[in-house]
Structures are given as C-alpha cells and as structure tokens.
Motif scaffolding. Sequence first.
Motif: not given
Length: 215
Positions: A158-172, A176-182
Amino acid sequence: MDIDASEIVIQDFSTNLNEKYSGNEFNYHTTEGEAQNFLARGILWLLQGLHNIFGIDVHPGFAKLIEMIIYIILISATIYFLIKLLIGKDAVSFFRKKNTLVAPIHSTEEHIDTIDLNELIKNALQEKNYRLAIRYMYLKALQELSIKNLITYHFEKTNTDYKREIDDVSIRQNFNRISYLYDYIWYGEFELNEQGYTNAKESFDQLSIKIKNIG
C-alpha cells in the motif's frame, strides 16, 4: 286477537335527497379508513380539494398512477441512500458506466521497472485522459523510487507501506502528497481537466527531481 287501532301518520319525504346527502360520508363507492394507506388518503384528499376549489374531476385511474409514481420515487431514493451508506461514496458513480480505458499493466506478472511509463503517459495525454495520465505518473514515481532502491516494489503493498520504507524526510513528504492526489483523482473518480492535471503534475515533477538528485 287485538287489533292495532293507532292512527297512521304519513311521512312526506323531501324531493332534494341528492343534495341533502351528497357529502363524502355518503359516498359508498370510495374505500376509506384502514383499507387505504396514508399516501392513498393524502392523494384522495388532494384530488378532492381540486374538485371542491376548481371543480376539477380526476379519474380514479389517474390517482392510482400518481400513487405508483410516488412509490417509485420513494423506493429509488431509498436505494440511492442505502448504496451511499454502504459503499461510502457518491452513489451516482455506482450506477455510472465505469471507465473502460484501463491501464494495460499486469502488476502481478511483471516488474514495474520493465514498463515504459513515459510512453503510456504520452498516449494518455494525447487522448486527453488526464485521470489515466495521473495513474501512470504515480506508477512512474514508484518506478523511480524502486530503481534508486528507496523502496522495494510489490503489487500488494500500500501507499503507507512505501512511505514507511522512504528514509529521506523530504522525499517521504512529497510522496505522501502525490499519494493523496492519486487516491483522490483515480480511486475517487475525480474528473480531471487539463489545468487540474498541470497543477497535480507539479507535485510529481518535484518528487522526480528529488529522487534523481539522490546519489
């Protein structure tokens, strides 16, 4: 045997019986009371009012037709709100024909790195299917994150699973923003025009630039 010798009184009946006994309480052709429901009695009252005020006589069959139409409207409204309550979205979309243009991507069979998403985005834009273009752009973001080893792609995540894997705060935060738009545009079936696509594309472009700048 006793003989009745009382005087016989002859009664004279009035000649205007029709006028004297012309009220609704003397109309024995109308079924009232418990045999009629509230809606039928309401329609009857309305039609009787039209007759009393304007002298309009309505055929009983027309009254029955009005009753059936009202029932259909009430049943349709009930079904609409039940579906809206159960599926938690705009009920109109439940009856609307779904978009037959589906992404030709079999995520369960092939890895996302092998898909030419740029070409798919281009084709969607040529057809002015901006909503589908956003879907491809989101998959492209996952593709870029996977190539940079920022996430491990899997079709069941899920989107949440991917978000948890991203360490870079800015990229995360950007992801999160594009996941909301999608989610809002694709799964919410939001009808997107060209200007809306351009506005949403800015967030996707920002994320793409950040991912490319990762060493």
